[in-house]
Design a protein around this motif. Structure first.
Motif, PDB file in Angstrom:
ATOM      1  N   ARG A   8     -14.200  33.173 -41.719  1.00 36.03           N
ATOM      2  CA  ARG A   8     -14.243  32.704 -43.113  1.00 36.03           C
ATOM      3  C   ARG A   8     -14.429  33.902 -44.033  1.00 36.03           C
ATOM      4  NH1 ARG A   8     -18.261  28.091 -44.460  1.00 36.03           N
ATOM      5  NH2 ARG A   8     -16.533  26.762 -43.902  1.00 36.03           N
ATOM      6  N   MET A   9     -13.540  34.007 -45.017  1.00 35.69           N
ATOM      7  CA  MET A   9     -13.593  35.078 -46.003  1.00 35.69           C
ATOM      8  C   MET A   9     -14.474  34.669 -47.183  1.00 35.69           C
ATOM      9  SD  MET A   9     -11.672  37.620 -44.985  1.00 35.69           S
ATOM     10  CE  MET A   9     -11.596  37.509 -43.228  1.00 35.69           C
ATOM     11  N   LEU A  82     -20.062  41.949 -37.910  1.00 40.48           N
ATOM     12  CA  LEU A  82     -18.781  41.233 -37.898  1.00 40.48           C
ATOM     13  C   LEU A  82     -17.906  41.694 -36.737  1.00 40.48           C
ATOM     14  CD1 LEU A  82     -16.630  39.354 -39.098  1.00 40.48           C
ATOM     15  CD2 LEU A  82     -16.010  41.227 -40.655  1.00 40.48           C
ATOM     16  N   LEU A  83     -17.802  43.006 -36.535  1.00 43.81           N
ATOM     17  CA  LEU A  83     -16.965  43.534 -35.450  1.00 43.81           C
ATOM     18  C   LEU A  83     -17.499  43.118 -34.080  1.00 43.81           C
ATOM     19  CD1 LEU A  83     -16.210  47.098 -36.831  1.00 43.81           C
ATOM     20  CD2 LEU A  83     -14.660  45.131 -36.726  1.00 43.81           C
ATOM     21  N   ASN A  84     -18.813  43.096 -33.903  1.00 42.50           N
ATOM     22  CA  ASN A  84     -19.395  42.668 -32.626  1.00 42.50           C
ATOM     23  C   ASN A  84     -19.091  41.204 -32.335  1.00 42.50           C
ATOM     24  OD1 ASN A  84     -20.482  45.140 -31.886  1.00 42.50           O
ATOM     25  ND2 ASN A  84     -22.468  44.719 -32.815  1.00 42.50           N
ATOM     26  N   LEU A  85     -19.162  40.345 -33.355  1.00 41.81           N
ATOM     27  CA  LEU A  85     -18.831  38.934 -33.150  1.00 41.81           C
ATOM     28  C   LEU A  85     -17.364  38.753 -32.789  1.00 41.81           C
ATOM     29  CD1 LEU A  85     -20.905  37.303 -36.018  1.00 41.81           C
ATOM     30  CD2 LEU A  85     -21.264  37.019 -33.564  1.00 41.81           C
ATOM     31  N   MET A  86     -16.496  39.545 -33.418  1.00 40.53           N
ATOM     32  CA  MET A  86     -15.072  39.466 -33.081  1.00 40.53           C
ATOM     33  C   MET A  86     -14.818  39.957 -31.661  1.00 40.53           C
ATOM     34  SD  MET A  86     -13.359  40.578 -36.727  1.00 40.53           S
ATOM     35  CE  MET A  86     -11.732  40.732 -36.019  1.00 40.53           C
ATOM     36  N   ARG A  96     -13.422  29.320 -31.833  1.00 37.22           N
ATOM     37  CA  ARG A  96     -14.689  29.761 -32.392  1.00 37.22           C
ATOM     38  C   ARG A  96     -14.491  30.058 -33.860  1.00 37.22           C
ATOM     39  NH1 ARG A  96     -18.760  32.244 -28.977  1.00 37.22           N
ATOM     40  NH2 ARG A  96     -19.292  33.306 -30.897  1.00 37.22           N
ATOM     41  N   PHE A  97     -15.583  30.034 -34.584  1.00 39.08           N
ATOM     42  CA  PHE A  97     -15.565  30.359 -36.001  1.00 39.08           C
ATOM     43  C   PHE A  97     -16.607  31.433 -36.268  1.00 39.08           C
ATOM     44  CE2 PHE A  97     -14.114  26.007 -35.625  1.00 39.08           C
ATOM     45  CZ  PHE A  97     -12.953  26.035 -36.386  1.00 39.08           C
ATOM     46  N   ILE A  98     -16.263  32.388 -37.107  1.00 43.83           N
ATOM     47  CA  ILE A  98     -17.182  33.422 -37.554  1.00 43.83           C
ATOM     48  C   ILE A  98     -17.293  33.257 -39.057  1.00 43.83           C
ATOM     49  CG2 ILE A  98     -17.590  35.909 -37.750  1.00 43.83           C
ATOM     50  CD1 ILE A  98     -15.831  36.220 -35.207  1.00 43.83           C
ATOM     51  N   TYR A  99     -18.534  33.183 -39.545  1.00 41.66           N
ATOM     52  CA  TYR A  99     -18.706  32.915 -40.977  1.00 41.66           C
ATOM     53  C   TYR A  99     -19.953  33.607 -41.506  1.00 41.66           C
ATOM     54  CZ  TYR A  99     -21.607  29.296 -38.826  1.00 41.66           C
ATOM     55  OH  TYR A  99     -22.525  28.634 -38.052  1.00 41.66           O
ATOM     56  N   PRO A 100     -19.979  33.884 -42.822  1.00 44.93           N
ATOM     57  CA  PRO A 100     -21.140  34.555 -43.410  1.00 44.93           C
ATOM     58  C   PRO A 100     -22.274  33.589 -43.671  1.00 44.93           C
ATOM     59  CG  PRO A 100     -19.486  34.163 -45.088  1.00 44.93           C
ATOM     60  CD  PRO A 100     -18.898  33.699 -43.781  1.00 44.93           C
ATOM     61  N   VAL A 101     -23.489  34.090 -43.560  1.00 45.68           N
ATOM     62  CA  VAL A 101     -24.691  33.338 -43.911  1.00 45.68           C
ATOM     63  C   VAL A 101     -25.341  34.094 -45.063  1.00 45.68           C
ATOM     64  CG1 VAL A 101     -26.935  32.510 -43.110  1.00 45.68           C
ATOM     65  CG2 VAL A 101     -24.983  32.523 -41.543  1.00 45.68           C
ATOM     66  N   LEU A 102     -25.568  33.395 -46.174  1.00 44.01           N
ATOM     67  CA  LEU A 102     -26.115  34.027 -47.366  1.00 44.01           C
ATOM     68  C   LEU A 102     -27.597  33.741 -47.525  1.00 44.01           C
ATOM     69  CD1 LEU A 102     -23.310  33.246 -49.970  1.00 44.01           C
ATOM     70  CD2 LEU A 102     -23.553  35.227 -48.480  1.00 44.01           C
ATOM     71  N   ASP A 109     -26.659  37.786 -45.557  1.00 42.37           N
ATOM     72  CA  ASP A 109     -27.783  38.013 -44.654  1.00 42.37           C
ATOM     73  C   ASP A 109     -27.280  38.498 -43.299  1.00 42.37           C
ATOM     74  OD1 ASP A 109     -30.628  37.791 -43.969  1.00 42.37           O
ATOM     75  OD2 ASP A 109     -29.965  36.164 -42.645  1.00 42.37           O
ATOM     76  N   ARG A 110     -26.238  37.834 -42.786  1.00 41.34           N
ATOM     77  CA  ARG A 110     -25.657  38.194 -41.493  1.00 41.34           C
ATOM     78  C   ARG A 110     -24.372  37.388 -41.307  1.00 41.34           C
ATOM     79  NH1 ARG A 110     -29.326  34.343 -40.883  1.00 41.34           N
ATOM     80  NH2 ARG A 110     -28.927  32.594 -39.506  1.00 41.34           N
ATOM     81  N   TRP A 111     -23.603  37.788 -40.329  1.00 39.28           N
ATOM     82  CA  TRP A 111     -22.470  36.999 -39.866  1.00 39.28           C
ATOM     83  C   TRP A 111     -22.940  36.240 -38.639  1.00 39.28           C
ATOM     84  CZ3 TRP A 111     -17.761  36.815 -42.283  1.00 39.28           C
ATOM     85  CH2 TRP A 111     -17.520  37.782 -43.247  1.00 39.28           C
ATOM     86  N   THR A 112     -22.419  35.056 -38.417  1.00 40.30           N
ATOM     87  CA  THR A 112     -22.764  34.292 -37.231  1.00 40.30           C
ATOM     88  C   THR A 112     -21.503  33.612 -36.716  1.00 40.30           C
ATOM     89  OG1 THR A 112     -24.372  32.741 -36.305  1.00 40.30           O
ATOM     90  CG2 THR A 112     -23.416  32.167 -38.447  1.00 40.30           C
TER      91      THR A 112
END
Length: 139
Positions: A8-9, A82-86, A96-102, A109-112
């Motif tokens: 998610r951008m 972000l790169l580690n999750l990818m 899977r979904f990777i998205y930002p947490v604010l 705050d982090r990507w999850t």
């Protein structure tokens, strides 16, 4: 499998992770108001490899898109996050979904990652309040 992982951008759209060919931090000069008023903000930018059929208006074979806004002092950590999750998603199968947490102040705050994509609250997913170390969380 990056072709079944979606990221998610910042604007809320999702892109397939295998379309992301590069990421970088961008220091932007901004207006005196709004989210760029703080000179401590940087953007995490993702370069997307656009399929030839998707290219419109001479956009070219690739283009940069804002993935998230974060504070300058945490930019490198969040980019690596972000790169580690990818990389982890590339080693497993399934969607899977990777998205930002604010945080509450709308900073990244982090990507999850997860098997489902949460709904957007405002501009992105909001984080749960952080509980100080050694303090029991109450419901």
């Amino acid at each position: 499998m990056l072709n079944s992982t979606w990221v998610r951008m910042a604007a809320g759209q999702v892109v397939r992770a295998d379309r992301i060919v590069a990421v970088r931090l961008e220091h932007a000069e901004g207006p005196t108001t709004g989210r760029w008023a703080d000179p401590g903000n940087v953007r995490i930018m993702a370069c997307l490899d656009v399929a030839e059929a998707d290219v419109e208006d001479g956009a070219g074979p690739s283009w940069w898109q804002e993935a998230a806004v974060c504070s300058r002092d945490r930019g490198d950590v969040l980019l690596v996050n972000l790169l580690n999750l990818m990389a982890a998603a590339a080693e497993t199968s399934g969607v899977r979904f990777i998205y930002p947490v604010l945080r509450d102040d709308d900073r990244l705050d982090r990507w999850t990652a997860g098997s489902s994509l949460p709904l957007i609250e405002g501009a992105a997913v909001s984080a749960l309040p952080q509980v100080p170390r050694g303090v029991a969380a109450g419901a």
